[in-house]
Write a protein that holds these residues in place. Sequence first.
Motif, mmCIF file in Angstrom:
data_model
loop_
_atom_site.group_PDB
_atom_site.id
_atom_site.type_symbol
_atom_site.label_atom_id
_atom_site.label_comp_id
_atom_site.label_asym_id
_atom_site.label_seq_id
_atom_site.Cartn_x
_atom_site.Cartn_y
_atom_site.Cartn_z
ATOM 1 N N HIS A 140 -4.848 -78.271 15.900
ATOM 2 C CA HIS A 140 -4.125 -79.530 15.481
ATOM 3 C C HIS A 140 -3.809 -80.652 16.314
ATOM 4 N N HIS A 196 -6.174 -68.427 9.678
ATOM 5 C CA HIS A 196 -5.312 -67.806 8.838
ATOM 6 C C HIS A 196 -5.226 -68.594 7.395
ATOM 7 N N MET A 235 -0.340 -74.774 10.358
ATOM 8 C CA MET A 235 0.877 -75.704 10.158
ATOM 9 C C MET A 235 1.186 -75.811 8.635
ATOM 10 N N ASP A 243 -3.415 -71.886 14.689
ATOM 11 C CA ASP A 243 -1.977 -72.374 14.783
ATOM 12 C C ASP A 243 -1.324 -71.896 15.862
ATOM 13 N N ASP A 283 -3.746 -75.725 5.080
ATOM 14 C CA ASP A 283 -4.656 -76.720 5.717
ATOM 15 C C ASP A 283 -5.515 -75.886 6.711
ATOM 16 N N HIS A 284 -5.820 -74.759 6.587
ATOM 17 C CA HIS A 284 -7.053 -74.200 6.946
ATOM 18 C C HIS A 284 -7.711 -73.457 6.303
HETATM 19 ZN ZN LIG Z 1 -2.135 -75.302 10.499
#
Ligand SMILES: [Zn+2]
Length: 284
Positions: free
Chosen positions: A268, A127, A1, A223, A131-132
């Motif tokens: 998420h 990925h 995201m 995601d 946020d990952h």
């Molecule tokens: Zn994400």
Amino acid sequence: MKTLHLWSACLLLTACAGAPPTPRAAPGVKLYAIHCGRVELGDSGFMADDGSMKGVPAETVVPCYLIRHPKGDLLWDSGLSESIADLPDGMRPQGQPVHFEVKKKLTASLGELGLAPADVEFVSFSHLHFDHAGNANLFAGSTWLVDAEERDAAFSEQAVQRGEVPHYSALEHAKTVRIEGDAPYDVFGDGAVTIHQAPGHTPGHTVLLVKTAKSGAVLLTGDLWPLPQSRERQLVPVYNFNREQTLESMKRVEALARDSNARVIREHVPEDFAALPAFPAPLE
Ligand SMILES: [Zn+2]
């Protein structure tokens, strides 16, 4: 995201239905779901290119997953940068209806298991969005398992220009296994933990299938479906790399979930995270 306009904020910081047991599960595989942040979106409109989420707020969790196998440890996704935990009120990028928060550092959670990042043999990410891969640089001593196309895009001119590289730059010279082609990648060689192609969100987006002895198979879907509504309605975020690939990947991952009788975790989605054992208890 992510949203493109969140990169600047990111850079500032990072300079910034119970599945039965499966026959191929390896005894001793443990899956730890670690809370690595939350993101509150005032408007999740960018999560659906059909406009259906415009103006709809969303609360999302940002997880990390540690898979412990008798042959080694794999960190799958590393959450938001743990440096956000040092900010008293998290991060609120100016002018953006979004709030990032990290309550507990990943290193502190690993420490509860007696682990330091250097002890983790393998690292892989669905990925490389921030946020990952927010804590990717802590794992430069691990072996990086990465889809070849994701790796090629990671250090491309475009990635540099978009300011995406700093939060995973230390991986550039890490020991790397490039995953080529469409076949699943078998992390430990016994079929218990496999990485599967699911491109579209990014060029080399992947999902992880973990087979546990008592709890059956679990599919960590990155995601592919970022919002609670995404899976049922096949919502495609506006910023995805390739729309057709995304829809094709949704079909492939649904088939994989059916074939492996796996419990699907939308990474998420808070209810999916909350349904897993609370850390430090593992799913096994
Ligand atoms: Zn994400």
